[in-house]
Design a protein around this motif. Structure first.
Motif, PDB file in Angstrom:
ATOM      1  N   GLY A 114     -15.140  -6.518   6.452  1.00  0.00           N
ATOM      2  CA  GLY A 114     -16.231  -6.130   7.090  1.00  0.00           C
ATOM      3  C   GLY A 114     -15.907  -5.545   8.547  1.00  0.00           C
ATOM      4  N   ILE A 115     -14.881  -5.065   8.831  1.00  0.00           N
ATOM      5  CA  ILE A 115     -14.741  -4.663  10.260  1.00  0.00           C
ATOM      6  C   ILE A 115     -15.412  -3.367  10.516  1.00  0.00           C
ATOM      7  N   ASP A 116     -16.541  -3.408  11.230  1.00  0.00           N
ATOM      8  CA  ASP A 116     -17.344  -2.355  11.320  1.00  0.00           C
ATOM      9  C   ASP A 116     -17.391  -1.739  12.826  1.00  0.00           C
ATOM     10  N   ARG A 117     -16.636  -2.425  13.829  1.00  0.00           N
ATOM     11  CA  ARG A 117     -16.540  -2.042  15.005  1.00  0.00           C
ATOM     12  C   ARG A 117     -15.135  -1.807  15.339  1.00  0.00           C
ATOM     13  N   ALA A 118     -14.264  -1.061  14.460  1.00  0.00           N
ATOM     14  CA  ALA A 118     -12.874  -0.669  14.896  1.00  0.00           C
ATOM     15  C   ALA A 118     -12.687   0.610  13.712  1.00  0.00           C
ATOM     16  N   THR A 119     -12.012   1.725  14.068  1.00  0.00           N
ATOM     17  CA  THR A 119     -11.762   2.787  13.217  1.00  0.00           C
ATOM     18  C   THR A 119     -10.527   2.197  12.447  1.00  0.00           C
ATOM     19  N   VAL A 120     -10.030   2.874  11.257  1.00  0.00           N
ATOM     20  CA  VAL A 120      -8.817   2.753  10.655  1.00  0.00           C
ATOM     21  C   VAL A 120      -7.783   2.462  11.502  1.00  0.00           C
ATOM     22  N   LYS A 121      -7.205   3.524  12.311  1.00  0.00           N
ATOM     23  CA  LYS A 121      -6.224   3.413  13.124  1.00  0.00           C
ATOM     24  C   LYS A 121      -6.125   2.212  14.012  1.00  0.00           C
ATOM     25  N   PHE A 166       0.611  -1.199  -0.120  1.00  0.00           N
ATOM     26  CA  PHE A 166       0.109  -0.178  -0.027  1.00  0.00           C
ATOM     27  C   PHE A 166       1.015   1.273   0.003  1.00  0.00           C
ATOM     28  N   ASP A 167       0.367   2.144  -0.586  1.00  0.00           N
ATOM     29  CA  ASP A 167       1.238   3.507  -0.550  1.00  0.00           C
ATOM     30  C   ASP A 167       1.202   4.273   0.860  1.00  0.00           C
ATOM     31  N   THR A 168       0.153   4.002   1.772  1.00  0.00           N
ATOM     32  CA  THR A 168       0.121   4.561   3.227  1.00  0.00           C
ATOM     33  C   THR A 168      -0.326   3.502   4.108  1.00  0.00           C
ATOM     34  N   ALA A 169      -0.047   3.555   5.250  1.00  0.00           N
ATOM     35  CA  ALA A 169      -0.761   2.903   6.609  1.00  0.00           C
ATOM     36  C   ALA A 169      -2.269   2.853   6.522  1.00  0.00           C
ATOM     37  N   ASN A 170      -2.653   4.242   6.342  1.00  0.00           N
ATOM     38  CA  ASN A 170      -3.967   4.421   6.282  1.00  0.00           C
ATOM     39  C   ASN A 170      -4.760   3.742   5.037  1.00  0.00           C
ATOM     40  N   ASP A 171      -4.138   3.616   3.913  1.00  0.00           N
ATOM     41  CA  ASP A 171      -4.606   2.961   2.905  1.00  0.00           C
ATOM     42  C   ASP A 171      -4.753   1.302   3.247  1.00  0.00           C
ATOM     43  N   MET A 172      -3.409   0.899   3.973  1.00  0.00           N
ATOM     44  CA  MET A 172      -3.593  -0.633   4.187  1.00  0.00           C
ATOM     45  C   MET A 172      -4.634  -0.675   5.255  1.00  0.00           C
ATOM     46  N   GLY A 173      -4.962   0.196   6.112  1.00  0.00           N
ATOM     47  CA  GLY A 173      -6.094  -0.205   7.310  1.00  0.00           C
ATOM     48  C   GLY A 173      -7.220   0.046   6.601  1.00  0.00           C
ATOM     49  N   SER A 174      -7.677   1.048   5.825  1.00  0.00           N
ATOM     50  CA  SER A 174      -9.057   1.289   5.248  1.00  0.00           C
ATOM     51  C   SER A 174      -9.437  -0.137   4.216  1.00  0.00           C
ATOM     52  N   PHE A 175      -8.316  -0.483   3.648  1.00  0.00           N
ATOM     53  CA  PHE A 175      -8.690  -1.674   2.624  1.00  0.00           C
ATOM     54  C   PHE A 175      -8.921  -3.119   3.343  1.00  0.00           C
ATOM     55  N   CYS A 176      -8.328  -3.224   4.695  1.00  0.00           N
ATOM     56  CA  CYS A 176      -8.576  -4.331   5.464  1.00  0.00           C
ATOM     57  C   CYS A 176      -9.778  -4.079   6.001  1.00  0.00           C
ATOM     58  N   LYS A 177     -10.317  -3.053   6.571  1.00  0.00           N
ATOM     59  CA  LYS A 177     -11.606  -2.740   7.056  1.00  0.00           C
ATOM     60  C   LYS A 177     -12.686  -2.852   6.331  1.00  0.00           C
ATOM     61  N   SER A 178     -12.529  -2.599   4.917  1.00  0.00           N
ATOM     62  CA  SER A 178     -13.400  -2.802   3.994  1.00  0.00           C
ATOM     63  C   SER A 178     -13.432  -4.344   3.560  1.00  0.00           C
ATOM     64  N   LEU A 179     -12.300  -5.074   3.284  1.00  0.00           N
ATOM     65  CA  LEU A 179     -12.224  -6.374   2.890  1.00  0.00           C
ATOM     66  C   LEU A 179     -12.841  -7.160   4.063  1.00  0.00           C
TER      67      LEU A 179
END
Length: 124
Positions: free
Chosen positions: A78-85, A63-76
């Motif tokens: 279905g993590i709906d009970r945690a923030t990207v951080k 990923f380009d950034t850690a935020n991109d990594m967290g956002s991708f995994c959150k979506s992939l």
């Protein structure tokens, strides 16, 4: 005369723990995966397959950034009970990162098994 190539998460690895602990806790429908274990190779042999390769391999997700990594995994996942951080912290805790070309690389691991049909026995 074909070849069977299978890859999955290995039981007891960081990927297993990330999915079955972190994702299970932070996805409202949960996650309980059953992954390759020490018995997998023997089960394949019992199915008349000859194992040519069996190894745990790191397959970086880049990923380009850690935020991109967290956002991708959150979506992939279905993590709906945690923030990207929080997802980033979970990845760092369970999976870790690997080096690579100025990118953020999640060090995902898969067990690769390559099989072929066992040679037929010639009757005596």
């Amino acid at each position: 005369a074909g070849q069977l190539v299978i890859a999955d998460v290995e039981a007891g690895t960081g990927a297993d723990n990330f999915l079955n602990q972190f994702v299970n806790t932070h996805n409202s429908i949960g996650h309980v995966g059953v992954f390759f274990g020490p018995e997998t190779a023997q089960e394949l042999r019992l199915a008349d397959l000859e194992i040519e390769r069996d190894e745990l391999v790191t397959v970086p997700w880049s990923f380009d950034t850690a935020n991109d990594m967290g956002s991708f995994c959150k979506s992939l996942f279905g993590i709906d009970r945690a923030t990207v951080k929080e997802v980033i912290r979970g990845i760092d805790e369970f999976v870790g990162r690997s080096d690579g070309a100025g990118l953020v690389n999640m060090a995902w691991q898969l067990r690769y098994i390559v099989c072929r049909p066992a040679p037929a026995e010639i009757p005596h």
